[in-house]
Design a protein around this motif. Structure first.
Motif, PDB file in Angstrom:
ATOM      1  N   UNK A   1      10.921  14.066   2.935  1.00  0.00           N
ATOM      2  CA  UNK A   1       9.664  13.332   3.088  1.00  0.00           C
ATOM      3  C   UNK A   1       8.553  14.322   3.426  1.00  0.00           C
ATOM      4  N   UNK A   2       7.571  14.395   2.557  1.00  0.00           N
ATOM      5  CA  UNK A   2       6.378  15.184   2.835  1.00  0.00           C
ATOM      6  C   UNK A   2       5.330  14.302   3.457  1.00  0.00           C
ATOM      7  N   UNK A   3       4.850  14.690   4.622  1.00  0.00           N
ATOM      8  CA  UNK A   3       3.934  13.839   5.360  1.00  0.00           C
ATOM      9  C   UNK A   3       2.748  14.639   5.869  1.00  0.00           C
ATOM     10  N   UNK A   4       1.829  13.919   6.501  1.00  0.00           N
ATOM     11  CA  UNK A   4       0.662  14.575   7.100  1.00  0.00           C
ATOM     12  C   UNK A   4       1.043  15.404   8.304  1.00  0.00           C
ATOM     13  N   UNK A   5       2.264  15.173   8.842  1.00  0.00           N
ATOM     14  CA  UNK A   5       2.722  15.910  10.019  1.00  0.00           C
ATOM     15  C   UNK A   5       3.787  16.943   9.686  1.00  0.00           C
TER      16      UNK A   5
ATOM     17  N   UNK B   1       3.536   5.554   2.225  1.00  0.00           N
ATOM     18  CA  UNK B   1       2.120   5.240   2.367  1.00  0.00           C
ATOM     19  C   UNK B   1       1.642   5.686   3.724  1.00  0.00           C
ATOM     20  N   UNK B   2       1.076   4.758   4.494  1.00  0.00           N
ATOM     21  CA  UNK B   2       0.738   5.107   5.871  1.00  0.00           C
ATOM     22  C   UNK B   2       2.002   5.322   6.690  1.00  0.00           C
ATOM     23  N   UNK B   3       3.132   4.734   6.251  1.00  0.00           N
ATOM     24  CA  UNK B   3       4.453   4.958   6.812  1.00  0.00           C
ATOM     25  C   UNK B   3       5.411   5.201   5.665  1.00  0.00           C
ATOM     26  N   UNK B   4       6.670   5.444   5.987  1.00  0.00           N
ATOM     27  CA  UNK B   4       7.709   5.561   4.966  1.00  0.00           C
ATOM     28  C   UNK B   4       8.708   4.422   5.192  1.00  0.00           C
ATOM     29  N   UNK B   5       8.951   3.620   4.103  1.00  0.00           N
ATOM     30  CA  UNK B   5       9.827   2.454   4.198  1.00  0.00           C
ATOM     31  C   UNK B   5      10.940   2.567   3.161  1.00  0.00           C
TER      32      UNK B   5
ATOM     33  N   UNK C   1       0.853  -1.194   0.000  1.00  0.00           N
ATOM     34  CA  UNK C   1       0.000   0.000   0.000  1.00  0.00           C
ATOM     35  C   UNK C   1       0.889   1.244   0.000  1.00  0.00           C
ATOM     36  N   UNK C   2       0.644   2.141  -0.897  1.00  0.00           N
ATOM     37  CA  UNK C   2       1.469   3.350  -0.939  1.00  0.00           C
ATOM     38  C   UNK C   2       0.804   4.484  -1.689  1.00  0.00           C
ATOM     39  N   UNK C   3       1.298   5.703  -1.434  1.00  0.00           N
ATOM     40  CA  UNK C   3       0.836   6.901  -2.140  1.00  0.00           C
ATOM     41  C   UNK C   3       1.864   7.397  -3.142  1.00  0.00           C
ATOM     42  N   UNK C   4       3.143   7.160  -2.864  1.00  0.00           N
ATOM     43  CA  UNK C   4       4.203   7.677  -3.716  1.00  0.00           C
ATOM     44  C   UNK C   4       5.393   6.750  -3.624  1.00  0.00           C
ATOM     45  N   UNK C   5       6.309   6.873  -4.572  1.00  0.00           N
ATOM     46  CA  UNK C   5       7.478   6.008  -4.628  1.00  0.00           C
ATOM     47  C   UNK C   5       8.650   6.800  -5.180  1.00  0.00           C
TER      48      UNK C   5
END
Length: 946
Positions: A463-467, A424-428, A408-412
């Motif tokens: 890293x652009x995140x919700x926070x 995604x919900x986290x960054x890996x 599951x992811x939003x960007x790569x």
């Protein structure tokens, strides 16, 4: 699934061509058109014609009257009770600036300089009116021609109206060769005598007819047939074509040298004269009643039943028409190093386009649900393509082989080292081998926030995140960027950071500096791209362009939700909710026209006034409102103003309110386009009078009155001064006499005091001397005689009222020495302060002696045992000397103890002090000592230098 392949070539062009229904070739472009409907103020969707007048206003003729459109709102035109709500078919502006209206009921009316004229209020309109509809109004060398289908022709030349009735009129035109009309039985030309003669009778048609002169030819449409003539309507045998497929031609216009615009019952056709074929077809299924190219180069299409369509920048854009299997929105775009455009859409579909044709293969990025859209497409290493969809990650190899893994992811992001960063919900962080993704467990920790954007510069991962914005380094791990924590990030295109709310930041090292945009972008932001020295922002409202700290909305796309941008050379590809949009993005499009600016009205204190009335306003007529309209299509201008050629200030939207103090002002207002180009200025001269009490005449009169009052007052004052001086002289003389009398009384009292003392001292002193000799105390008698003689000499010889402090001290010393010889138990000391000059400072004579005598007789005399008297002189201030007489006798009691003669001496001394000191010092202070028995006498005396 991951595919790897190579496609060579350069992206060539944007337009996709399809075969046109009539057999020709037409560009299959679908421009983004803006519709103007009844929601925008149109009285009806049945629009017959739209025209732009010489000032720039648009006039829109409908079945329910006519409106004037200024880009902001539609203003209904009051054409008269029997006209304004009926069908108005068109307008015509003549050489005098009059705008004439064609009506169904034949009533002729016009607009000129802000006023509307009709048969009810204007004799000229009444003379020109028909009993049937007005088909056309045209202007030629013979005047204005008004054509009616049943009532022939009215010609207006000056104020004279002539009527002709050659045939059942269909259309007409004028050129340098003459004036022509087309009737049901042929074409007629106006002869020198004024009558119309038939010059062609072969073409007879009772269907809808339109005419147009273009270049050296004349075009006439009969129903769905278009015919070309020469300039004199000769050789009518040249037939262009028949366009039965599009239905009847209901409007005919020229565009440039080689194009005719044919409005039909089934859309609008752009016809190439040189190729004798259509080149573009728009608005299928709509009856296009008129076409207009405005001053800004935009196209307007009026329709019967659908209102008006506006194409702001024709030819500068096109929506690519993809095959039918590409449906729904385009959610992401990617241009690979080989200049192939990868397109991600709904239903997890991915397409590849090489600039000429679409690859027939469709890559389905499937998952367990079978739904969703493509989130991101990026380059891998060695030409690989990575695609992430909903709950699935696909690896497309060059040979077409694909591999899939469920993540599951939003960007790569694939970095230069081949490491894969998945947000995604986290960054890996991952590594790929054997067709699978393997999580890198050496990473210190995973970022526990929803990740929306990834970028890498050097060793730093952004890293652009919700926070907020976070950066990652191997040696430090995750760190927040100061100022961007707790702010949801939308996209990263280093050095720019964009928040989801549309705010922009520029990174400098690890510091984020905000870009203060004017105006700010108030929209949900999805993506950004640098292109042609600008930063393009895709939002839910459309496309914004940022240059420096200035932003503006790009009207060429209208309101469209933009998910991704892929610029290439002078072409911009846009993934939107309407599919894939692309259009040429030339710099010439960025140079808008200069707006026109018109003054609508002026209000002073809420009342309408004419401009020439601003030159004579009263002092309280200072609340001035200017209402104006700036015409700029398709964008609206901004406004500025200044007073007396000073600094410019931003003006409010179409209104300027001024609160002015009395004075003269030159007000200048301008409208500006987005590039800063200014319209011609509106100049207004405003003069606000001073209030009557501030006017020069009033001030002059007041000054004269004040001067007169001052003169009168000065005369009275001088007279009063003279009288006061005379009175003062008399008073001074009287005071002098009183003072002389008081001084004389004082001298007499002082002499009386001395005379009072002399017998007393003589008697007591002689008895004391005799007693000393009788006792055989010769030495003491001699000492007594010494002090007595010195004391007596001072008393007898000092006729002055003043005595030096030094001599007063000597006088007191002799007196107290005599008293001590009579009262041996008494001791005394006399001191002078160091800040006194005893030889030059004079005080009144015999001030202290009465108080010293009173202390001996009534303080120390009754006391049993030894007593002491202390007399001290000290400086009080620059004008006064303080005298202190202190004894340790029996003190004061409630009863009166002062002998009469002593009381008289003390009284006289107190009066002398009051007379001598005046208001300089208080009187004599007498009170018991606070530290034991005895009395302290204190007084101040003025002194004089000699």
């Amino acid at each position: 699934m991951l595919l790897k392949f190579r496609i060579h070539g350069i992206l060539m062009g944007i337009w996709v061509y399809l075969l046109w229904a009539g057999g020709g070739t037409v560009v299959a472009q679908e421009p983004v058109l803006k519709q103007l409907s009844d929601k925008d103020g149109l009285p009806s969707l049945e629009v017959y014609e739209i025209q732009q007048d010489s000032k720039g206003y648009f006039w829109i003729c409908t079945e329910s009257g006519v409106v004037r459109y200024d880009g902001y709102q539609c203003e209904f035109a009051p054409l008269g009770a029997d006209i304004e709500h009926s069908d108005v078919f068109g307008i015509m502006e003549d050489s005098q600036g009059r705008i004439w209206f064609r009506t169904l009921n034949g009533r002729v009316c016009y607009y000129h300089e802000g006023n509307y004229f009709n048969p009810a209020n204007d004799a000229l309109c009444k003379a020109l009116s028909f009993e049937s509809m007005v088909l056309q109004i045209m202007e030629g060398s013979g005047g204005l021609y008004f054509l009616s289908n049943l009532n022939g022709i009215h010609v207006l030349e000056g104020e004279s109206v002539t009527h002709y009735f050659p045939d059942y009129i269909r259309t007409g035109m004028t050129n340098e060769m003459g004036t022509y009309v087309v009737g049901s039985t042929g074409i007629y030309e106006q002869e020198p005598s004024g009558l119309f003669g038939c010059i062609e009778t072969n073409l007879r048609n009772t269907r809808y007819c339109k005419s147009l002169q273009h270049q050296k030819d004349i075009y006439v449409s009969y129903g769905d047939v278009l015919v070309r003539f020469d300039s004199t309507f000769q050789r009518p045998d040249t037939i262009l074509t028949s366009i039965v497929e599009r239905g009847e031609i209901i409007s005919l216009h020229a565009l440039g040298k080689d194009t005719l615009v044919l409005g039909t019952r089934n859309g609008v056709v752009f016809w190439s004269i040189s190729q004798a074929t259509p080149v573009q077809y728009l608005l299928p299924g709509k009856s296009v009643s008129s076409f207009l190219k405005d001053r800004s180069g935009g196209y307007w299409y009026s329709t019967l039943g659908n209102g008006i369509y506006h194409e702001p920048f024709p030819g500068s854009k096109a929506r690519i028409k993809w095959p039918d299997d590409i449906q729904g929105r385009v959610s992401c775009l990617h241009l690979d190093p080989q200049e192939n455009l990868w397109i991600g859409g709904e239903h997890n579909q991915v397409w590849k386009w090489d600039g000429k044709e679409l690859d027939q293969r469709v890559y389905y990025v499937e998952n367990s649900s079978g739904k969703g859209h493509i989130r991101k497409i990026v380059d891998g290493v060695d030409g690989d393509i990575w695609v992430i969809g909903k709950k699935v990650l696909v690896w497309i190899h060059e040979d077409g082989h694909t591999e899939m893994d469920f993540w599951t992811g939003n960007t790569i992001l694939v970095d230069d080292n081949g490491q894969i960063w998945l947000g995604g919900t986290h960054c890996y962080r991952f590594e790929a081998f054997e067709g699978r993704l393997h999580e890198n467990l050496d990473m210190e920790t995973h970022l526990p926030f929803r990740t929306t954007a990834l970028a890498k510069t050097g060793d730093t991962l952004w890293i652009g995140s919700s926070q907020g914005l976070i950066y990652y380094l191997e040696e430090t791990g995750f760190r927040y960027v100061p100022g961007l924590n707790q702010i949801p990030i939308g996209d990263i295109q280093m050095p720019y950071i964009m928040t989801k709310g549309g705010s922009l930041f520029r990174m400098s090292g690890q510091t984020a500096r905000p870009l203060e945009l004017y105006p700010p972008i108030n929209a949900r932001a999805y993506c950004m791209q640098e292109f042609n020295d600008e930063l393009l922002i895709g939002t839910n409202e459309g496309l914004y362009r940022v240059k420096g700290q200035s932003s503006r909305f790009d009207d060429r796309l209208g309101k469209v939700r933009i998910y991704d941008l892929a610029p290439f050379k002078d072409t911009l590809f846009i993934g939107s909710d309407r599919g894939l949009i692309s259009f040429p993005y030339q710099r010439s499009d960025l140079q808008p026209n200069t707006p026109a600016l018109y003054l609508d009205s002026i209000k002073v204190n809420g009342n309408l006034v004419a401009p020439d009335e601003l030159g004579s306003l009263a002092f309280n007529e200072n609340n001035i409102q200017l209402f104006y309209t700036g015409l700029l299509f398709p964008r609206r201008p901004r406004y500025r103003y200044r007073l007396n050629q000073e600094d410019w200030f931003d003006a409010a939207f179409r209104q300027l309110t001024l609160k002015l103090s009395p004075g003269k002002y030159k007000v200048e207002v301008q409208a500006l386009n987005e590039a800063g180009g200014a319209s011609e200025s509106i100049f207004l001269d405003i003069s606000i009078a001073l209030p009557i009490w501030e006017q020069p005449a009033t001030i002059g009169l007041a000054i004269l009155l004040v001067l007169a009052v001052i003169a009168w007052g000065t005369r009275r004052y001088l007279r009063k001064i003279r009288l006061d001086h005379q009175h003062q002289r008399e008073l001074d003389q009287a005071n002098l006499r009183v003072s002389e009398s008081k001084n004389r009384v004082l001298e007499l009292e002082q002499q009386a005091l001395r005379l009072q003392m002399n017998p007393h001292f003589l008697f007591n002193s002689i008895n004391s001397i005799k007693g000393l000799y009788a006792q055989g105390k010769v030495r003491e008698a001699i000492t007594f005689i010494h002090h007595f003689s010195k004391f007596l000499r001072v008393v007898v010889n000092n006729d002055s009222a003043l005595i030096a402090i030094k001599d007063e001290v000597a006088f007191l010393d002799h007196y107290l020495s005599l008293e001590k010889m009579k009262f041996p138990s008494i001791n005394f000391d006399i001191t002078v302060g160091p800040d006194l000059d005893p030889e030059r400072m004079n005080i009144p004579f015999m001030l202290v002696q009465p108080y010293a005598e009173n202390a001996i007789l009534h303080g120390l005399g009754p006391k049993k045992g030894p007593g002491h008297i202390r007399i001290h002189f000290e400086r009080e201030n620059a004008e006064l000397v303080r005298v202190i007489i202190e004894d340790d006798g029996v003190g004061l009691s409630g009863k009166k103890i002062t002998p009469k003669k002593t009381s008289m001496g003390m009284r006289i001394t107190a009066e002398r002090l009051a007379l001598f000191n005046g208001a300089h010092a208080p009187g004599v202070q007498i009170h018991n000592r606070p530290d034991g028995p005895g009395v302290i006498v204190t007084f101040l005396t003025r002194f004089e230098y000699v």
